[in-house]
Motif scaffolding. Sequence first.
Motif, PDB file in Angstrom:
ATOM      1  N   ILE A   7       0.707  -1.034  -0.035  1.00 14.99           N
ATOM      2  CA  ILE A   7      -0.065   0.065   0.106  1.00 14.99           C
ATOM      3  C   ILE A   7       0.776   1.374   0.016  1.00 14.99           C
ATOM      4  CG2 ILE A   7      -2.170  -1.266   1.017  1.00 14.99           C
ATOM      5  CD1 ILE A   7      -1.258   0.086   3.621  1.00 14.99           C
ATOM      6  N   PHE A   8       0.458   2.320  -0.650  1.00 12.99           N
ATOM      7  CA  PHE A   8       0.793   3.684  -0.581  1.00 12.99           C
ATOM      8  C   PHE A   8       0.322   4.788  -0.461  1.00 12.99           C
ATOM      9  CE2 PHE A   8       2.487   0.296  -3.630  1.00 12.99           C
ATOM     10  CZ  PHE A   8       3.944   0.146  -3.592  1.00 12.99           C
ATOM     11  N   LEU A  88      -2.350  -1.416  -4.038  1.00 10.94           N
ATOM     12  CA  LEU A  88      -3.299  -0.220  -3.741  1.00 10.94           C
ATOM     13  C   LEU A  88      -2.711   0.893  -3.167  1.00 10.94           C
ATOM     14  CD1 LEU A  88      -5.137   0.597  -0.993  1.00 10.94           C
ATOM     15  CD2 LEU A  88      -5.659  -1.849  -1.392  1.00 10.94           C
ATOM     16  N   GLY A  89      -3.058   1.959  -3.590  1.00 10.32           N
ATOM     17  CA  GLY A  89      -2.752   3.603  -2.915  1.00 10.32           C
ATOM     18  C   GLY A  89      -3.958   4.227  -2.505  1.00 10.32           C
ATOM     19  N   HIS A  90      -3.704   5.253  -1.795  1.00 12.69           N
ATOM     20  CA  HIS A  90      -4.814   6.154  -1.442  1.00 12.69           C
ATOM     21  C   HIS A  90      -4.556   7.406  -2.450  1.00 12.69           C
ATOM     22  CE1 HIS A  90      -6.763   9.439   0.810  1.00 12.69           C
ATOM     23  NE2 HIS A  90      -7.565   8.332   1.709  1.00 12.69           N
ATOM     24  N   SER A  91      -5.504   7.777  -3.137  1.00  7.19           N
ATOM     25  CA  SER A  91      -5.181   8.718  -4.222  1.00  7.19           C
ATOM     26  C   SER A  91      -4.170   8.696  -4.802  1.00  7.19           C
ATOM     27  CB  SER A  91      -5.480  10.187  -3.086  1.00  7.19           C
ATOM     28  OG  SER A  91      -5.803  11.176  -4.031  1.00  7.19           O
ATOM     29  N   LEU A  92      -3.294   9.882  -4.674  1.00 11.06           N
ATOM     30  CA  LEU A  92      -2.103   9.991  -5.462  1.00 11.06           C
ATOM     31  C   LEU A  92      -1.279   8.599  -5.279  1.00 11.06           C
ATOM     32  CD1 LEU A  92       0.781  11.226  -6.115  1.00 11.06           C
ATOM     33  CD2 LEU A  92       1.171  11.617  -3.800  1.00 11.06           C
ATOM     34  N   GLY A  93      -1.511   7.823  -3.906  1.00 12.13           N
ATOM     35  CA  GLY A  93      -0.757   6.622  -4.020  1.00 12.13           C
ATOM     36  C   GLY A  93      -1.001   5.455  -4.899  1.00 12.13           C
ATOM     37  N   PHE A 271      -0.294  -6.017   5.627  1.00 18.56           N
ATOM     38  CA  PHE A 271      -0.080  -4.944   4.678  1.00 18.56           C
ATOM     39  C   PHE A 271       1.268  -4.311   4.944  1.00 18.56           C
ATOM     40  CE2 PHE A 271      -4.633  -5.140   5.500  1.00 18.56           C
ATOM     41  CZ  PHE A 271      -5.162  -5.193   4.296  1.00 18.56           C
ATOM     42  N   ILE A 272       1.859  -3.790   3.884  1.00 20.23           N
ATOM     43  CA  ILE A 272       3.251  -3.114   3.906  1.00 20.23           C
ATOM     44  C   ILE A 272       3.145  -1.886   3.215  1.00 20.23           C
ATOM     45  CG2 ILE A 272       5.681  -3.233   3.339  1.00 20.23           C
ATOM     46  CD1 ILE A 272       5.716  -6.036   3.373  1.00 20.23           C
ATOM     47  N   GLU A 273       3.247  -0.708   3.967  1.00 16.94           N
ATOM     48  CA  GLU A 273       3.167   0.567   3.541  1.00 16.94           C
ATOM     49  C   GLU A 273       4.482   1.174   3.126  1.00 16.94           C
ATOM     50  OE1 GLU A 273       1.247   4.940   4.903  1.00 16.94           O
ATOM     51  OE2 GLU A 273       1.254   3.193   6.325  1.00 16.94           O
ATOM     52  N   PHE A 274       4.622   1.773   1.994  1.00 22.45           N
ATOM     53  CA  PHE A 274       6.067   2.252   1.667  1.00 22.45           C
ATOM     54  C   PHE A 274       6.195   3.743   1.877  1.00 22.45           C
ATOM     55  CE2 PHE A 274       5.472  -1.894  -0.296  1.00 22.45           C
ATOM     56  CZ  PHE A 274       6.861  -2.608  -0.051  1.00 22.45           C
ATOM     57  N   GLY A 275       6.845   4.221   2.483  1.00 27.61           N
ATOM     58  CA  GLY A 275       7.298   5.741   2.454  1.00 27.61           C
ATOM     59  C   GLY A 275       6.392   6.602   3.406  1.00 27.61           C
ATOM     60  N   GLY A 276       5.585   6.008   4.084  1.00 27.02           N
ATOM     61  CA  GLY A 276       4.687   6.803   5.112  1.00 27.02           C
ATOM     62  C   GLY A 276       4.082   5.921   6.389  1.00 27.02           C
ATOM     63  N   SER A 277       3.289   6.299   7.216  1.00 28.58           N
ATOM     64  CA  SER A 277       2.792   5.662   8.249  1.00 28.58           C
ATOM     65  C   SER A 277       1.151   5.926   8.504  1.00 28.58           C
ATOM     66  CB  SER A 277       3.429   5.686   9.501  1.00 28.58           C
ATOM     67  OG  SER A 277       3.855   6.953   9.994  1.00 28.58           O
ATOM     68  N   VAL A 278       0.817   6.952   7.504  1.00 31.47           N
ATOM     69  CA  VAL A 278      -0.595   7.203   7.731  1.00 31.47           C
ATOM     70  C   VAL A 278      -1.485   6.178   7.555  1.00 31.47           C
ATOM     71  CG1 VAL A 278      -2.391   8.889   6.362  1.00 31.47           C
ATOM     72  CG2 VAL A 278      -0.168   9.782   7.046  1.00 31.47           C
TER      73      VAL A 278
END
Length: 307
Positions: A7-8, A88-93, A271-278
């Motif tokens: 996830i991004f 998957l990403g959130h918006s821009l992600g 889940f692995i989030e790349f570049g943030g923790s939001v």
Amino acid sequence: MNKTLFIFPGQGSQKVGMGKDFYDNSSLAKEMVEKASERIHVDFTKLLFEENDQLEQTEYTQPAILLVSLIAHRLFTETCKTLPVSVLGHSLGEFSALSATGAMDYLDAVELVHQRGLLMKKACEGINAGMMALLGLDDARVEEITCKERELGKKVWAANYNGDGQIVIAGNKDDLSSLEPLFKEAGAKKAVLLPMSVASHCPLLSSAQANLEGYLEKWLKDDFAMPVISNVTAKAYQSKEEAKRLLSEQLISPVKYKQSILHVESSTDMFIEFGGSVLKGLNKRISQKPTHSIVDMKSLEEVLALF
């Protein structure tokens, strides 16, 4: 073997200093930052690591977040060859996620989201655009209120479904402000205008769609290593034509983040989030599955140790 889902994060995850530990400790990260700086003529070392006003401007926020996300992803995949079930990403992600599948070169993605930011900014010029975060109301109640107010001529739409009782709306800033008493009366714990000058994921961005599609046609490849979960439908896609259509629609449609996580939850162990923790924070409210965030070399090593 762990079944993972990558996830991004999107806008709102930016902060001065993000990515610096990668840059200081990895020649690959340094090279990616330098090449991105050359590509769009922006000094990413200043944008990311020094106090500045640009990091909050959407045309710079977007490439900054995407670049740090893709550095984290590249450092992970250089060592760990496990393929995720989907991304998957959130918006821009979602653009970071697309690049992570191999469907877009990271430098093309950096330029694409820089242009996306400029298009969004232009679409919102002179219309007093803004966004508001709501806490404590369910989706149906927010939709009922915004729908009724649109019938009365106000420009307000649900924009981000982030979790139960956590939703963001977009539209005209004065119209959003005027609804605050209504939301409070309906039981909202908070109704806060966000420090933004664009109204993401609503029809106010319709003028940006055609140009964004042109950039997607130019830089997207029909080469997806795994499916991407769409913000628009909360379902998977895996082709250039679908990506073009869905990412154009994403500009004017709400981000179904909560629905996306619920849709994929049963197919993953983590889940692995790349570049943030939001997103890790959002996921705690949505899913029972753990989320691990990679934001620096230490957290990278911790996540790699799981495999």
